[in-house]
Scaffold this motif. Structure first.
Motif, PDB file in Angstrom:
ATOM      1  N   HIS A 197      11.317 -13.835 -18.393  1.00 36.94           N
ATOM      2  CA  HIS A 197      12.054 -13.916 -19.565  1.00 36.94           C
ATOM      3  C   HIS A 197      13.279 -14.700 -19.398  1.00 36.94           C
ATOM      4  CE1 HIS A 197       8.744 -11.154 -20.983  1.00 36.94           C
ATOM      5  NE2 HIS A 197       9.069 -10.361 -19.819  1.00 36.94           N
ATOM      6  N   THR A 198      13.433 -15.812 -19.507  1.00 36.03           N
ATOM      7  CA  THR A 198      14.734 -16.806 -19.283  1.00 36.03           C
ATOM      8  C   THR A 198      15.221 -16.566 -20.693  1.00 36.03           C
ATOM      9  OG1 THR A 198      13.459 -18.117 -17.577  1.00 36.03           O
ATOM     10  CG2 THR A 198      15.477 -18.784 -18.802  1.00 36.03           C
ATOM     11  N   PHE A 199      16.641 -16.285 -20.533  1.00 31.18           N
ATOM     12  CA  PHE A 199      17.347 -16.221 -21.727  1.00 31.18           C
ATOM     13  C   PHE A 199      17.948 -17.867 -22.323  1.00 31.18           C
ATOM     14  CE2 PHE A 199      17.891 -12.001 -20.006  1.00 31.18           C
ATOM     15  CZ  PHE A 199      17.442 -11.448 -20.840  1.00 31.18           C
ATOM     16  N   ALA A 200      17.792 -17.893 -23.477  1.00 32.35           N
ATOM     17  CA  ALA A 200      18.551 -19.036 -24.386  1.00 32.35           C
ATOM     18  C   ALA A 200      19.567 -18.833 -25.051  1.00 32.35           C
ATOM     19  CB  ALA A 200      17.401 -19.366 -25.550  1.00 32.35           C
ATOM     20  N   GLU A 201      19.945 -17.540 -25.451  1.00 36.63           N
ATOM     21  CA  GLU A 201      21.127 -17.035 -26.073  1.00 36.63           C
ATOM     22  C   GLU A 201      21.110 -15.752 -26.352  1.00 36.63           C
ATOM     23  OE1 GLU A 201      21.313 -19.112 -30.021  1.00 36.63           O
ATOM     24  OE2 GLU A 201      19.696 -17.915 -30.812  1.00 36.63           O
ATOM     25  N   PHE A 202      22.508 -15.177 -26.747  1.00 35.25           N
ATOM     26  CA  PHE A 202      22.725 -13.922 -26.849  1.00 35.25           C
ATOM     27  C   PHE A 202      23.677 -13.976 -28.401  1.00 35.25           C
ATOM     28  CE2 PHE A 202      22.666 -14.182 -22.481  1.00 35.25           C
ATOM     29  CZ  PHE A 202      21.743 -13.178 -21.849  1.00 35.25           C
ATOM     30  N   VAL A 203      23.048 -13.228 -29.085  1.00 39.14           N
ATOM     31  CA  VAL A 203      23.726 -13.401 -30.730  1.00 39.14           C
ATOM     32  C   VAL A 203      24.436 -12.155 -30.846  1.00 39.14           C
ATOM     33  CG1 VAL A 203      23.241 -13.712 -33.187  1.00 39.14           C
ATOM     34  CG2 VAL A 203      21.769 -15.074 -31.416  1.00 39.14           C
ATOM     35  N   GLU A 204      25.627 -12.024 -31.152  1.00 35.76           N
ATOM     36  CA  GLU A 204      26.262 -11.011 -31.424  1.00 35.76           C
ATOM     37  C   GLU A 204      26.734 -10.927 -32.735  1.00 35.76           C
ATOM     38  OE1 GLU A 204      27.955  -9.774 -26.998  1.00 35.76           O
ATOM     39  OE2 GLU A 204      29.324 -10.675 -28.364  1.00 35.76           O
ATOM     40  N   THR A 205      26.737  -9.411 -33.518  1.00 35.56           N
ATOM     41  CA  THR A 205      27.334  -9.274 -34.998  1.00 35.56           C
ATOM     42  C   THR A 205      28.290  -8.328 -34.618  1.00 35.56           C
ATOM     43  OG1 THR A 205      25.082  -9.876 -35.853  1.00 35.56           O
ATOM     44  CG2 THR A 205      26.676  -8.614 -37.105  1.00 35.56           C
ATOM     45  N   LEU A 206      29.660  -8.393 -35.011  1.00 36.76           N
ATOM     46  CA  LEU A 206      30.504  -7.240 -34.885  1.00 36.76           C
ATOM     47  C   LEU A 206      30.858  -7.042 -36.493  1.00 36.76           C
ATOM     48  CD1 LEU A 206      31.102  -9.605 -32.747  1.00 36.76           C
ATOM     49  CD2 LEU A 206      32.870  -8.157 -31.807  1.00 36.76           C
ATOM     50  N   THR A 207      31.492  -5.670 -36.675  1.00 35.84           N
ATOM     51  CA  THR A 207      31.875  -5.089 -37.675  1.00 35.84           C
ATOM     52  C   THR A 207      32.827  -4.098 -37.272  1.00 35.84           C
ATOM     53  OG1 THR A 207      30.194  -3.454 -37.921  1.00 35.84           O
ATOM     54  CG2 THR A 207      29.935  -5.571 -39.310  1.00 35.84           C
ATOM     55  N   ALA A 208      34.112  -3.814 -38.108  1.00 39.57           N
ATOM     56  CA  ALA A 208      35.116  -2.829 -37.717  1.00 39.57           C
ATOM     57  C   ALA A 208      35.217  -1.853 -38.828  1.00 39.57           C
ATOM     58  CB  ALA A 208      36.481  -3.457 -37.988  1.00 39.57           C
ATOM     59  N   ARG A 209      35.180  -0.561 -38.639  1.00 40.36           N
ATOM     60  CA  ARG A 209      35.241   0.566 -39.440  1.00 40.36           C
ATOM     61  C   ARG A 209      35.944   1.802 -38.763  1.00 40.36           C
ATOM     62  NH1 ARG A 209      31.272   3.788 -37.476  1.00 40.36           N
ATOM     63  NH2 ARG A 209      29.499   2.840 -36.355  1.00 40.36           N
ATOM     64  N   PRO A 210      36.203   2.847 -39.509  1.00 46.38           N
ATOM     65  CA  PRO A 210      36.703   4.045 -39.056  1.00 46.38           C
ATOM     66  C   PRO A 210      35.652   4.564 -38.018  1.00 46.38           C
ATOM     67  CG  PRO A 210      37.172   3.804 -41.342  1.00 46.38           C
ATOM     68  CD  PRO A 210      36.107   2.945 -41.073  1.00 46.38           C
ATOM     69  N   ALA A 211      35.895   5.404 -37.041  1.00 46.58           N
ATOM     70  CA  ALA A 211      34.940   6.287 -36.621  1.00 46.58           C
ATOM     71  C   ALA A 211      34.695   7.580 -37.252  1.00 46.58           C
ATOM     72  CB  ALA A 211      35.474   6.620 -35.041  1.00 46.58           C
ATOM     73  N   SER A 212      33.227   7.835 -37.084  1.00 42.82           N
ATOM     74  CA  SER A 212      32.754   9.319 -37.746  1.00 42.82           C
ATOM     75  C   SER A 212      33.452  10.265 -36.786  1.00 42.82           C
ATOM     76  CB  SER A 212      31.253   9.109 -37.801  1.00 42.82           C
ATOM     77  OG  SER A 212      30.831   9.223 -36.364  1.00 42.82           O
ATOM     78  N   LYS A 213      33.269  11.519 -37.322  1.00 45.26           N
ATOM     79  CA  LYS A 213      33.657  12.772 -36.426  1.00 45.26           C
ATOM     80  C   LYS A 213      32.909  12.680 -35.079  1.00 45.26           C
ATOM     81  CE  LYS A 213      34.613  16.384 -38.445  1.00 45.26           C
ATOM     82  NZ  LYS A 213      34.736  17.781 -39.157  1.00 45.26           N
ATOM     83  N   ALA A 214      31.591  12.572 -35.215  1.00 43.56           N
ATOM     84  CA  ALA A 214      30.787  12.439 -33.597  1.00 43.56           C
ATOM     85  C   ALA A 214      31.270  11.562 -32.813  1.00 43.56           C
ATOM     86  CB  ALA A 214      29.537  12.581 -34.063  1.00 43.56           C
ATOM     87  N   GLU A 215      31.531  10.332 -33.416  1.00 41.63           N
ATOM     88  CA  GLU A 215      31.930   8.959 -32.506  1.00 41.63           C
ATOM     89  C   GLU A 215      33.210   9.208 -32.150  1.00 41.63           C
ATOM     90  OE1 GLU A 215      29.303   5.798 -35.322  1.00 41.63           O
ATOM     91  OE2 GLU A 215      31.252   5.983 -35.814  1.00 41.63           O
ATOM     92  N   ALA A 216      34.020  10.069 -32.878  1.00 45.03           N
ATOM     93  CA  ALA A 216      35.462   9.876 -32.544  1.00 45.03           C
ATOM     94  C   ALA A 216      35.533  11.264 -31.158  1.00 45.03           C
ATOM     95  CB  ALA A 216      36.450  10.759 -33.626  1.00 45.03           C
TER      96      ALA A 216
END
Length: 265
Positions: A197-216
């Protein structure tokens, strides 16, 4: 009431107070381990109500610079060096050299900063039903069985990132190393390429937001602290997505650097 500043725009008093506390932290007036003055002390210092101070402290906590514990107050964080995430971390030469993407980017950070220690803790490896959004990216129906690899990343002993890789079952079922905590030199991408499985590309999507209580809680952040949510598709030369990585990072621990070629048409 607000105070008029440049352009006639009014800045609420609680925002002014929050900005002043944040600047004191960044300037070192309040040092790592110091307690931020209590609500009553801040009320007396600024001559405002307790409600105004509470709103200001919401802003201070959202900056990610303090850690607030019930009954103990807010303490200035001992922040480890920021980890650089470079677009170069997916270079094939890193995989051939036996470095997974996380360790490759850590090495890059160490060359530019103070050499902090990186550690990965594997929390779960095994079958899982693909969540709807992940399934869409993998091109399979929601609920399809996939392999999940859930990790928690540390820098200088501080949790800075949690990531779960989702891989199609038909791709991984004959690659036993992908079911191991240590998939071997170069990480899971090297094992996938070993299997053709030879890679051609890596596609990234980024968003910023406040952490939930569990994530924090998971990342040892104050409730509402900023986080960066990153979703990455690993796409092969055949056009198939063979991994989706769902990553959550403490925003104050990460710097993103991308190299964009200015090639001619």
């Amino acid at each position: 009431m607000g105070t008029a500043v440049g352009g006639g725009r009014a800045v609420p008093r609680y925002v002014q107070i929050a900005d002043e506390i944040i600047q004191q932290i960044r300037a070192g007036v309040l040092k790592p381990g110091d307690l931020v003055p209590s609500e009553s002390e801040l009320v007396e210092r600024y001559g405002v109500s307790g409600g105004t101070i509470r709103k200001a402290m919401v802003e201070v906590r959202a900056s990610g610079l303090v850690d607030t514990r019930h009954g103990k107050g807010s303490m200035v964080k001992d922040r480890p060096p920021v980890r650089l995430r470079s677009s170069d971390r997916f270079r094939a030469s890193h995989r051939r050299g036996g470095k997974a993407a996380y360790l490759a980017e850590s090495a890059l950070a160490e060359s530019a900063q103070s050499g902090a220690m990186a550690k990965v803790s594997v929390l779960y490896i095994g079958p899982m039903e693909a969540p709807e959004g992940i399934a869409d990216r993998l091109g399979v129906p929601a609920g399809t069985q996939v392999l999940a690899r859930w990790r928690l990343y540390f820098r200088n002993g501080v949790p800075v990132e949690t990531a779960t890789s989702y891989l199609p079952w038909d791709v991984v079922k004959d690659i036993p190393q992908l079911f191991s905590e240590d998939p071997g030199p170069g990480g899971i991408y090297a094992r996938l390429e070993d299997d053709g499985h030879t890679f051609a590309e890596f596609v990234e999507t980024l968003t910023a937001r406040p952490a939930s209580k569990a994530e924090a809680s998971e990342l040892a952040l104050s409730p509402g602290a900023p986080v960066v949510h990153l979703l990455r598709n690993a796409v092969t030369e055949a056009g198939r997505v063979v991994e989706v990585c769902d990553t959550l990072m403490a925003a104050d621990q990460i710097v993103f650097e991308y190299r964009i070629p200015a090639a001619a048409d």
